[in-house]
Scaffold this active site. Structure first.
Site, PDB file in Angstrom:
ATOM      1  N   ARG A  50       0.825  -1.061   0.258  1.00  0.00           N
ATOM      2  CA  ARG A  50      -0.044  -0.044   0.061  1.00  0.00           C
ATOM      3  C   ARG A  50       0.928   1.374   0.103  1.00  0.00           C
ATOM      4  NH1 ARG A  50       2.615   1.452   3.612  1.00  0.00           N
ATOM      5  NH2 ARG A  50       0.993   3.545   3.812  1.00  0.00           N
ATOM      6  N   ALA A  52       0.817   4.967  -2.125  1.00  0.00           N
ATOM      7  CA  ALA A  52       0.459   5.380  -3.586  1.00  0.00           C
ATOM      8  C   ALA A  52       1.742   5.129  -4.534  1.00  0.00           C
ATOM      9  CB  ALA A  52       0.201   6.638  -3.820  1.00  0.00           C
ATOM     10  N   GLN A 186      -1.464   2.081  10.084  1.00  0.00           N
ATOM     11  CA  GLN A 186      -0.283   2.253   9.215  1.00  0.00           C
ATOM     12  C   GLN A 186       0.944   2.835  10.297  1.00  0.00           C
ATOM     13  OE1 GLN A 186      -3.119   2.798   8.056  1.00  0.00           O
ATOM     14  NE2 GLN A 186      -3.310   2.256   5.947  1.00  0.00           N
ATOM     15  N   ASP A 227      -2.123  10.799  -1.880  1.00  0.00           N
ATOM     16  CA  ASP A 227      -2.516   9.802  -2.851  1.00  0.00           C
ATOM     17  C   ASP A 227      -2.752  10.257  -4.256  1.00  0.00           C
ATOM     18  OD1 ASP A 227      -2.747   8.302  -0.182  1.00  0.00           O
ATOM     19  OD2 ASP A 227      -3.049   6.705  -1.773  1.00  0.00           O
ATOM     20  N   ASN A 237      -5.574  12.252   0.754  1.00  0.00           N
ATOM     21  CA  ASN A 237      -4.572  11.510   1.472  1.00  0.00           C
ATOM     22  C   ASN A 237      -5.246  10.822   2.510  1.00  0.00           C
ATOM     23  OD1 ASN A 237      -1.818  10.698   1.981  1.00  0.00           O
ATOM     24  ND2 ASN A 237      -1.911  11.738   4.107  1.00  0.00           N
TER      25      ASN A 237
END
Ligand code: MRU
Length: 339
Positions: A50, A52, A186, A227, A237
């Site tokens: 993951r 971008a 994350q 992103d 984002n």
């Protein structure tokens, strides 16, 4: 690999794409092996890889597998269309596939070379952005980052985390704060692990604690990735970024977005046109497969939000800084490269 950059999210061995399974980090470092384009599509959709730029790189190698394995151009197109749909917000995915389509070739060797170039260029862009972004920081400043924008999310080094890495190396950072980043964590799982691996001390906080941290004057810069950045400078984002930008402006902290030009989509005029991925509500209601929420509760799970350009103090790209991004300053970024 040099210091402060010891992790890679993928390995291409010429036949198979090996992905570090980011769903299991930091407690297990296992690999998912992708032998086909469909394997890559599934891995991206399932969050094995993951971030971008990393999604774009994985997609490029997925395309190599499609060019090698498809029995006809029509079958290849179906595989590539599935790959493109794997995650809708991160524009690097579509960008990488468009770059490969622009080769206008059936030769998988050329596609493989392009995929390797996409990966190498991303790493170089991150190093350049690290230098530029770190140049904006004053010695001893506190920085807050959101989600994971490091080596795991890119071809290496990272975007926002690359700036933090470089600034740390230059002795400019007083404290690094990382949000845990619900619901995939994350920040807690990946950013904290990356910083730990590089010997950079970091303090985690609940997403909801960020405004108080700013009120206490402990954050000089909020530094995030993206992103997708629209032609007017609006930024898509990780969900929560918008709230951080509002809190930063209110408390007088700077708001820095670090994104390579591969994340800028000049084809969308503003953030309202960016597709925002919604994932299953269940991801919010359970942790590690264990249901936490009360039975019967439903989840609303948009995984990105849009920060309006007016809240962005500076966009850092590998081509240079854009202060207070606008339609005209964004256009300048691409002026020399328009055909
Ligand atoms: O859902 P994710 O983990 O793919 O979201 C990642 C982010 O939002 C990152 O901030 C963004 O991709 C920039 S990574 C260099």
């Amino acid at each position: 690999m040099s210091g402060f950059d010891s992790i890679r999210p993928y390995r291409w061995d010429g036949e198979v794409l090996h992905l570090l399974d980011q769903r299991r980090l930091p407690h297990q470092a296992t690999e998912v092996r992708c032998h086909s384009c469909a394997d890559v599509s599934r891995a991206i959709a399932a969050m094995v890889i993951r971030g971008a730029p990393a999604i774009g790189i994985a997609a490029a190698f997925g395309a190599v597998l499609a060019y090698r394995q498809a029995e006809s151009p029509e079958q290849r197109d179906v595989l590539l269309a599935d790959l493109r749909r794997a995650r809708p917000t991160a524009v690097n995915l579509a960008w990488a596939l468009e770059r490969i389509a622009a080769l206008d070739t059936d030769d998988a060797l050329l596609v493989e070379r392009e995929a390797a170039a996409i990966a190498a260029e991303d790493l170089a862009a991150n190093r350049a952005m690290g230098e530029l972004g770190a140049g904006l920081l004053e010695p001893g400043c506190g920085v807050l980052t959101h989600c994971n924008t490091g080596s795991l999310a890119t071809g290496g080094f990272g975007t926002a985390l690359g700036v933090i890495r470089r600034a740390w190396e230059r002795g400019l950072v007083g404290a690094v704060y990382a949000t845990e980043t619900r619901p995939w964590l994350q920040g807690a799982r990946l950013t904290a692990w990356e910083l730990q691996e590089d010997g950079i001390p970091a303090t985690l906080l609940a997403d909801s604690a960020a405004a108080l941290l700013m009120r206490e004057g402990r954050v000089r810069w909020v530094i995030v990735g993206a992103d997708r950045v629209a032609a007017n400078g609006d930024v898509a984002n990780k969900i929560g970024t918008y709230g951080l930008a509002i809190a930063a402006r209110y408390h007088g902290a700077g708001f820095m977005v670090v994104a390579p030009t591969s994340t800028v989509d000049m084809g969308v005029g503003g953030g309202g046109e960016i597709p925002v991925e919604h994932r299953p509500g269940d991801e919010l209601l359970a942790l590690d497969g264990h249901r936490l929420a009360a039975a019967g509760a439903e989840g609303w799970n948009p995984v990105f939000d849009i920060t309006p350009a007016e809240l962005v103090d500076v966009l850092v790209t590998e081509r240079g800084l854009v202060h207070r991004p606008s339609v005209s300053s964004m256009a300048c970024l691409f002026e020399d490269t328009e055909e």
